[in-house]
Design a protein around this motif. Sequence first.
Motif, short mmCIF file in Angstrom:
data_model
loop_
_atom_site.label_atom_id
_atom_site.label_comp_id
_atom_site.label_asym_id
_atom_site.label_seq_id
_atom_site.Cartn_x
_atom_site.Cartn_y
_atom_site.Cartn_z
N TYR A 1 -3.55 -0.39 10.20
CA TYR A 1 -2.80 -1.48 10.09
C TYR A 1 -2.20 -1.12 8.47
O TYR A 1 -1.21 -1.40 8.33
CB TYR A 1 -3.33 -2.72 10.46
N VAL A 2 -3.26 -0.98 7.76
CA VAL A 2 -2.84 -0.98 6.43
C VAL A 2 -1.81 0.16 6.02
O VAL A 2 -0.85 -0.06 5.36
CB VAL A 2 -4.10 -0.79 5.63
N GLN A 3 -2.17 1.28 6.74
CA GLN A 3 -1.34 2.56 6.46
C GLN A 3 0.00 2.23 7.30
O GLN A 3 1.09 2.46 6.54
CB GLN A 3 -1.64 3.83 6.94
N LEU A 4 0.22 1.74 8.31
CA LEU A 4 1.42 1.54 9.14
C LEU A 4 2.33 0.53 8.18
O LEU A 4 3.49 0.59 7.86
CB LEU A 4 1.15 0.86 10.24
N TRP A 5 1.52 -0.63 7.64
CA TRP A 5 2.31 -1.67 6.90
C TRP A 5 2.89 -0.96 5.58
O TRP A 5 4.05 -1.33 5.26
CB TRP A 5 1.42 -2.80 6.90
N ALA A 6 1.99 -0.65 4.93
CA ALA A 6 2.40 -0.34 3.24
C ALA A 6 3.30 0.95 3.56
O ALA A 6 4.10 0.65 2.65
CB ALA A 6 0.91 -0.06 2.65
N GLU A 7 3.11 1.75 4.08
CA GLU A 7 3.81 3.11 4.08
C GLU A 7 5.06 2.99 4.73
O GLU A 7 6.28 3.28 4.30
CB GLU A 7 3.07 4.16 4.54
N SER A 8 5.29 1.96 5.51
CA SER A 8 6.59 1.46 6.25
C SER A 8 7.49 0.59 5.32
O SER A 8 8.77 0.49 5.34
CB SER A 8 6.49 1.10 7.62
N LEU A 9 6.73 -0.37 4.93
CA LEU A 9 7.53 -1.60 3.97
C LEU A 9 7.59 -1.62 2.83
O LEU A 9 8.34 -2.46 2.26
CB LEU A 9 6.74 -2.76 4.78
N GLY A 10 6.81 -0.70 2.08
CA GLY A 10 6.88 -0.84 0.55
C GLY A 10 8.05 0.01 0.07
O GLY A 10 7.99 1.17 -0.25
N LYS A 11 9.25 -0.40 0.27
CA LYS A 11 10.49 0.22 0.06
C LYS A 11 11.70 -0.28 -0.74
O LYS A 11 11.24 -1.66 -1.09
CB LYS A 11 11.28 0.75 1.56
N LEU A 12 12.47 0.51 -1.20
CA LEU A 12 13.84 -0.29 -1.83
C LEU A 12 14.71 -0.38 -0.79
O LEU A 12 14.90 0.48 0.27
CB LEU A 12 14.32 0.73 -2.75
N ASN A 13 15.32 -1.71 -0.53
CA ASN A 13 16.41 -2.01 0.50
C ASN A 13 17.61 -1.64 0.02
O ASN A 13 17.86 -0.90 -0.74
CB ASN A 13 16.13 -3.58 0.82
N ILE A 14 18.72 -2.04 0.83
CA ILE A 14 19.87 -1.38 0.39
C ILE A 14 20.66 -2.08 -0.77
O ILE A 14 21.57 -1.41 -1.42
CB ILE A 14 21.08 -1.82 1.85
N ASN A 15 20.00 -3.09 -1.36
CA ASN A 15 20.53 -3.63 -2.42
C ASN A 15 19.66 -2.99 -3.72
O ASN A 15 19.58 -3.60 -4.86
CB ASN A 15 20.45 -5.13 -2.40
N LYS A 16 18.68 -1.71 -3.27
CA LYS A 16 18.03 -1.36 -4.30
C LYS A 16 16.74 -2.34 -4.92
O LYS A 16 16.47 -2.11 -6.20
CB LYS A 16 18.80 -0.71 -5.61
#
Length: 398
Positions: free
Chosen positions: A243-258
């Motif tokens: 779960y930690v990998q799925l959540w962190a690596e998927s959702l720790g991002k820049l969105n379309i507004n940077k």
Amino acid sequence: MEYNKNFYQIHSNDDIFQRIKDERAEIGYYDLPYQDTNDIKNYVATVRQRHIVVLGIGGSSLGARAIYEFLLPSNKYQKDLIFLETVDPLEIKYCLKKLDINDAHFVVISKSGSTIETISLFKYLSTLVEVNGKNCTIISEAKTKLTKYANNNDIKVFELAENIGGRFSVFSVVGLVPLAMVGADIDNLLNGCRRVSDSFFKQKEYYQPIISKARFLVENKARFNINAIFSYSSSLESFNKWYVQLWAESLGKLNINKTRQALTPIALIGPVDQHSFLQLIIDGVRDKTVTFIKIADLKDDTIIPKSSANLGLEYAEGLSFNDLLNKQADATIQSVEAQKDIPCDVITISTVDEYNIAKLMFSYQLLVSTIGQFLQINTYDQPGVENGKVILTNALKC
């Protein structure tokens, strides 16, 4: 004046659901519940070794390990599944001491075919034992050096589709092949996935909880940016890591507004972490959501026996450990709910089997995909991880 700033806004549930449906045409994990497993089952029937050793890291091992260690306490497998996930030399030698290397089958998993930890381990093992088509299986994308090596050396290779990311690959050959080798019921795993997938995309039982939870987390991400799961069974410890990998690596991002997104996963095991992290949840800053995961039936009826010793706690005698564990969970849940300002929910797994762990894991994959659409990010890339790999490669080449 012309100004084309692409402002971030939270879309409607209907819009997000349509985006998820459109995404199914491009992202491969959505189709995995409906795959044919005959090739896998026919092949694993030819594998005679007692030790199945997975060489992989991250998404190449965490999912299979989560399922195996969930099922293991309640099953008597004739083979064991061992995971070599590290280049720590002490851990490598410790793991290898526990098996007969001449009675081992090595499953080498690398989507890119060039994962430094996996290939380094494979090279090392090749100095200890002759690796060939009788004791090795390779899982990689079609055009990698690893697949080419397998084809040149008559080693069975299962090709992983390019549109299936590592952390979403547990129900692909990445997870199904090693699990089938030890005797897990992979068809029942896929039955669980299909149950969730069909329900979600037909907007039935699983649709509303997933999309509502995703919306709540995104709408309240500035306040509740830490998302904890509190799993009440030691058999879910590897699920927690997945779960930690799925959540962190998927959702720790820049969105379309940077704008940097910050949904931080925390994984806890009850009742152990009642004696530590629960204090922070109850009396600490209100920046956390909590999801409790319980197992109704652990398939074990061991009880707390009556005792003539003057040890106290007589009121617990005769209670099963399964019931005690769930009563501890209920007490913790009640204490959190009593605060009235800590968002929490409860997931109850009915029993320990392939069907139920698959339902849990596939629903989390759908939840992460849905959150990603609300956040307007690329849920499936990992540029922060890739940059580190490039730096390491350049350093090693110097």
